[in-house]
Design an enzyme around this catalytic site. Structure first.
Site, short mmCIF file in Angstrom:
data_model
loop_
_atom_site.label_atom_id
_atom_site.label_comp_id
_atom_site.label_asym_id
_atom_site.label_seq_id
_atom_site.Cartn_x
_atom_site.Cartn_y
_atom_site.Cartn_z
N ASP A 196 0.99 -1.30 0.34
CA ASP A 196 0.42 -0.61 0.43
C ASP A 196 0.63 1.30 0.37
O ASP A 196 1.64 1.41 1.33
CB ASP A 196 -0.99 -0.27 1.27
CG ASP A 196 -1.76 1.06 1.60
OD1 ASP A 196 -2.42 1.76 -0.02
OD2 ASP A 196 -1.72 2.17 2.51
N GLU A 280 -1.47 -1.46 -5.91
CA GLU A 280 -2.29 -1.00 -6.58
C GLU A 280 -2.19 0.66 -7.85
O GLU A 280 -1.41 0.90 -7.73
CB GLU A 280 -3.40 -0.62 -5.04
CG GLU A 280 -4.73 0.73 -6.29
CD GLU A 280 -5.01 1.38 -4.55
OE1 GLU A 280 -5.76 1.48 -3.93
OE2 GLU A 280 -4.38 1.65 -3.83
N ASP A 361 -3.03 1.97 6.26
CA ASP A 361 -2.11 1.10 6.08
C ASP A 361 -2.23 -0.36 5.83
O ASP A 361 -2.05 -0.65 4.59
CB ASP A 361 -1.04 2.23 6.26
CG ASP A 361 -1.39 3.72 5.89
OD1 ASP A 361 -2.48 3.64 5.11
OD2 ASP A 361 -0.63 4.48 6.30
#
Length: 407
Positions: A196, A280, A361
């Site tokens: 992340d 991502e 997170d």
């Protein structure tokens, strides 16, 4: 797979002059090619071919008094400049037809001697070589001193000499890598990880590891502000302004080099330790239009993900990019319930369904790994939690499930 290996060059005064001539001649031939094509377009005539341009702009131009100085540099440099113009027009037309991803490209423009980046390319036809003493021997330039930081894994197919905005010279070699040798260099691993990316921490891994954001630009802002202030006070066109501009460029180059080195070290470490990596697919261009623009650019997420992508392909690793609309921050990684959006100042939250306290997170990194299909149980089956049915009396709420669920 082709890769580029860049090394710092240390040319002497004579070699710098010779390189400046090569940059200038290459730029003139490129501009002449663009001008010839634009004249043909305005006249409604077909574009001249590469062979016609080569004969007119190089062979015949060398015999004229106006372009006789083109003979002072290697002809391979001039030919490669024509190839660059040809490639620029080809990419432009492909982009117009929609055959190229991303924003549409504009038509090729004239190059300027004031451009921040100057470059020339030498192919095998130029008969460049690396001497026994480790110098780069270039035609009509000489043996240039090279600062070798590592060994070349294979024989280069071409070399590009680059001068950046800070006045530094680099030699960029094109290498054809050996897949078998690359696979042998990287030990096998059965680990998978989810990443992340953020601003509070540059990266938070699904195993709980947090990597601080170095914030290279923020730390250098004071020196950059002083350098820019000195530049703004210098008279345009003066030598002092040129010196101040070089000082600003070198300050920015130090920031960019430090960020690139950090990305390389971290991406290599993650690739070597993990067989599968999930990230991502962030909209960096959109985030760069918000109030967080400076911090987003300072983090350099796109550059980091690009390094992960080519290193994963080179060493036989798996890199999975999940969709940008995946609710990784809103979903509980324990029970799978979507808890709704949360403002950025909320760094911890408690799931209303199972009561688990999540670090924002870390929970997102686990969900990134799960959404990519890299999370597996001990038996090898996916462990992504399924949807939890809502309670009869509170349809649509986050009521507790009636049956216990395995995490």
């Amino acid at each position: 797979m082709q890769l580029r290996y860049s090394f710092r060059l240390r040319p002497d005064t004579y070699q710098q002059t010779a390189l400046a001539k090569a940059f200038g001649c290459s730029r003139v031939v490129f501009n002449d090619a663009v001008r010839a094509r634009e004249d043909a377009r305005r006249a409604g005539q077909p574009f001249p071919t590469a062979g016609q341009l080569s004969r007119k702009l190089i062979t015949e131009a060398k015999r004229t008094p106006e372009r006789s100085w083109l003979a002072e540099v290697s002809s391979v440099v001039l030919q490669q400049s024509l190839r660059d113009a040809e490639s620029a027009y080809k990419n432009f037309f492909i982009s117009l037809k929609g055959g190229r991803k991303g924003a549409k490209m504009g038509a090729p423009r004239f190059k300027s001697r004031k451009d921040a980046r100057q470059s020339v390319r030498f192919t095998a036809n130029a008969r460049w070589s690396i001497t026994g003493s480790g110098r780069l021997n270039l035609p009509k330039i000489g043996a240039v001193k090279v600062k070798w930081s590592r060994m070349l894994p294979a024989t280069p197919t071409s070399v590009t000499v680059i001068k950046d905005a800070a006045g530094r010279f680099f030699a960029s070699f094109v290498i054809d890598t050996d897949p078998a040798a690359d696979a042998a260099r990287m030990p096998e691993s059965d680990r998978t990880i989810g990443i992340d990316l953020g601003l509070t921490h540059f990266a938070v891994l699904s195993d709980g590891t947090k990597i601080d954001s170095p914030r290279f630009l923020r730390r250098a802002e004071k020196k950059l502000k002083k350098a820019h202030k000195e530049l703004s006070r210098r008279q345009k066109g003066s030598r002092n302004r040129a010196k101040a501009r070089l000082k600003v460029a070198r300050a920015h180059a130090r920031v960019a080099d430090a960020r690139r080195e950090f990305h390389h070290q971290l991406s290599t470490k993650l690739i070597s330790e993990n067989q599968g990596i999930a990230v991502e697919d962030l909209t960096v261009a959109g985030l760069a239009r918000t109030r967080l623009a400076k911090s987003v650019h300072d983090a350099g997420w796109s550059s980091f993900i690009g390094m992960l992508a080519y290193k994963a392909e080179r060493y036989g690793r798996t890199l999975v990019k999940i969709g940008r609309f995946e609710p990784t921050t809103q979903t509980c990684s324990t029970c799978g319930v979507k808890d709704g959006p949360k403002p950025l100042n909320v760094r911890e939250w408690t799931c209303g369904a199972c009561g688990t306290v999540h670090d924002r997170d870390h929970n997102a990194a686990i969900n990134v790994k799960t959404a990519a299909g890299l999370a597996v149980s001990a038996c090898g089956a996916p462990v992504r939690p399924g949807a939890i049915p809502a309670q009869r009396e509170e349809t649509g709420s986050h009521g507790f499930p009636t049956e216990p669920r395995a995490a």
